[in-house]
Design an enzyme around this catalytic site. Structure first.
Site, PDB file in Angstrom:
ATOM      1  N   HIS A 100       0.845  -1.204   0.000  1.00  9.29           N
ATOM      2  CA  HIS A 100       0.000   0.000   0.000  1.00  9.29           C
ATOM      3  C   HIS A 100       0.875   1.246   0.000  1.00  9.29           C
ATOM      4  CE1 HIS A 100      -4.165  -1.553   1.459  1.00  9.29           C
ATOM      5  NE2 HIS A 100      -3.613  -2.384   0.557  1.00  9.29           N
ATOM      6  N   TYR A 154      -9.191   5.529   7.826  1.00  2.25           N
ATOM      7  CA  TYR A 154      -9.352   5.827   9.248  1.00  2.25           C
ATOM      8  C   TYR A 154     -10.372   6.967   9.332  1.00  2.25           C
ATOM      9  CZ  TYR A 154      -4.945   3.300  10.097  1.00  2.25           C
ATOM     10  OH  TYR A 154      -3.956   2.351  10.175  1.00  2.25           O
ATOM     11  N   PRO A 178      -4.200   0.136  18.941  1.00  6.69           N
ATOM     12  CA  PRO A 178      -3.978  -0.372  17.569  1.00  6.69           C
ATOM     13  C   PRO A 178      -4.100   0.698  16.490  1.00  6.69           C
ATOM     14  CG  PRO A 178      -6.111  -1.044  18.385  1.00  6.69           C
ATOM     15  CD  PRO A 178      -5.404  -0.423  19.541  1.00  6.69           C
ATOM     16  N   LYS A 184       1.022  -0.321  15.296  1.00  2.00           N
ATOM     17  CA  LYS A 184       2.424  -0.409  15.735  1.00  2.00           C
ATOM     18  C   LYS A 184       2.743  -1.649  16.556  1.00  2.00           C
ATOM     19  CE  LYS A 184       3.694   3.103  13.593  1.00  2.00           C
ATOM     20  NZ  LYS A 184       4.369   2.743  12.315  1.00  2.00           N
ATOM     21  N   TYR A 235       3.988   6.563  10.338  1.00  2.00           N
ATOM     22  CA  TYR A 235       3.135   5.434   9.963  1.00  2.00           C
ATOM     23  C   TYR A 235       3.951   4.336   9.258  1.00  2.00           C
ATOM     24  CZ  TYR A 235      -1.110   2.986   8.468  1.00  2.00           C
ATOM     25  OH  TYR A 235      -2.090   2.037   8.292  1.00  2.00           O
TER      26      TYR A 235
HETATM   27  C1  PHB Z   1      -6.079  -4.355  10.842  1.00  2.00           C
HETATM   28  O1  PHB Z   1      -6.127  -4.606   9.609  1.00  2.00           O
HETATM   29  O2  PHB Z   1      -6.438  -5.172  11.713  1.00  2.00           O
HETATM   30  C2  PHB Z   1      -5.565  -2.996  11.295  1.00  2.00           C
HETATM   31  C3  PHB Z   1      -5.028  -2.136  10.335  1.00  2.00           C
HETATM   32  C4  PHB Z   1      -4.551  -0.886  10.730  1.00  2.00           C
HETATM   33  C5  PHB Z   1      -4.638  -0.517  12.069  1.00  2.00           C
HETATM   34  C6  PHB Z   1      -5.175  -1.397  13.034  1.00  2.00           C
HETATM   35  C7  PHB Z   1      -5.644  -2.638  12.636  1.00  2.00           C
HETATM   36  O3  PHB Z   1      -4.189   0.711  12.440  1.00  2.00           O
END
Ligand code: PHB
Ligand code: APR
Length: 389
Positions: A72, A200, A292, A296, A384
């Protein structure tokens, strides 16, 4: 039994450490409380920093990752019906790889078994002994018999609820913690993702995240109460709430279907200091927890293991304890910066119960700043994709 490094925990940290040390000719035994199937059944995050991908390649377990992982080049953050793309590739020259932690764990397990390395699953009552001296050992019970393992070093990779950190005398360890007043309700479903990249979304009803495991398997989350009862959430209720929190384009693109996993996870920031106690070293969730939001957790476990494997290779080459000295300092320097980013992203995107209007305006100002400043987007992007080791 005897080994050079006794590793407690067969999660990503323990397995990756075992693999890296094996490739340096260092013998390990892993003691895991659960069965291999149980470890693989845990659904965790799925975004790998480029540093983690490189480390998995160094461990010789990146073949499937390179074949199946999704590279990505960016992700989106949304608020109040606006969506801002963070172009990781343009801002940092780097990318992230979407590949489930379960798959990372599976690849590491298979490599360890193929190398004929010892992993004791369903090891009960694991106990750590004499790690303040130069002859530490670990004991455990299996089939009603207590076993002993002599070693030179114990690597505590047994997670937040493990026995390793709990074995350190209270006066020798300092902990820092923040529990967030909400959790994440997550759903895994074999439906097409609503977007090619992660979204997000910050919404007045709460945060939502659109992620994936492959082109045909989606992973979604909605912010919920820290003590939310997952049984109160039918699939339909989840899909409806998710779509309420997304911008119209994303909401319209959500493909619904039966959940194959649904669970609530609390959010917490936590760090223990230091990470070395004589011949006991802590890594991964045994040492720290991040919310989460910044993806990280697994990536910090990877950088801890990188530093620990370097320290252990030096120690076994020299026999000098002082080669273990730097591990804690080096790991904590990166841990705290990742803790900061994970806390910042959590604060930016979530609705805090009882928050005052000023805090919501601060979140809006943060979005405005990200929209108007390449420097702000670059700062977000470089955290990130993962700060340097
Ligand atoms: C996930 O795909 O479970 C996931 C992806 C990004 C995040 C947290 C969880 O920041
Ligand atoms: N004895 C032996 N094994 C134990 C004990 C114990 N007393 N306590 C816990 N374990 C095992 C757990 O069963 C688990 O398999 O230690 C392992 C720890 O693995 P994780 O919790 O996955 O932690 P870590 O390897 O550090 O990986 C961190 O996993 O939980 C996610 O979000 C976290 O992505 C991050 C990653």
């Amino acid at each position: 039994m005897r080994t050079q490094v006794a590793i407690i925990g067969a999660g990503p940290a323990g397995l990756l450490l075992g693999q890296l040390l094996h490739r340096q000719g260092i013998d390990t035994v892993i003691l895991e409380r659960r069965s291999a199937d149980y470890v693989l059944s845990r659904i965790r995050a799925g975004v790998l920093e480029s540093g983690t991908v490189r480390l998995l390649a160094e461990a010789g377990v990146d073949a499937r990752l390179r074949a199946e992982g999704l590279v990505h080049e960016g992700f989106a953050i949304g608020s109040a019906n606006r969506r801002l793309r963070i172009d990781l590739k343009a801002l940092t020259g780097q990318t992230v790889t979407v590949y489930g932690q379960t798959e990372v764990t599976r690849d590491l397990m298979e490599a360890r078994a193929k190398a004929g390395l010892v992993t004791v699953y369903e090891a009960e009552d694991v106990a750590l002994h004499d790690f303040d001296g130069s002859s530490p050992r670990v004991s455990w019970v299996q089939d009603g018999v207590r076993h002993d393992l002599a070693c030179d070093v114990i690597a505590g990779c047994d997670g937040y609820h493990g026995v390793s950190r709990a074995s350190v005398p209270a006066g020798a360890i300092q902990t820092y913690e923040r529990a967030y007043p909400f959790g994440w309700l997550g759903v895994l479903a074999d439906v097409l993702p609503c977007s090619e990249e992660l979204i997000y979304a910050s919404h007045e009803r709460g945060f939502a995240l659109c992620s994936m495991r492959s082109h045909t398997r989606s992973r979604y989350y909605v912010q919920c109460a820290a003590d939310e009862d997952v049984l109160a959430w039918s699939d339909q209720r989840f899909w409806d709430e998710l779509r309420r929190r997304l911008d119209p384009e994303a909401a319209a693109a959500v493909v619904t279907g039966p959940s194959i996993e649904k669970s609530v996870a609390p959010l917490r920031s936590f760090v223990a200091e230091p990470l070395r106690f004589g011949r006991l070293l802590l890594a991964g969730d045994a040492a720290h927890i991040v919310p989460p939001t910044g993806a990280k957790g697994l990536n910090l476990a990877a950088s801890d293991v990188h530093y620990m494997s370097e320290a252990l290779v030096a120690f076994f080459a020299s026999g000098r304890d002082r080669d273990l000295d730097d591990y804690s300092t080096r790991a904590l320097a990166r841990i705290w910066k990742s803790e900061r980013f994970s806390w910042w992203m959590t604060t930016l995107l979530h609705v805090f119960p009882g928050t005052n209007p000023f805090d919501r305006r601060m979140q809006g100002a943060d979005f405005d700043y990200l929209e108007s400043s390449a420097a702000a987007r670059t700062s977000l992007a470089e955290n990130y994709i993962g700060l340097p080791y």
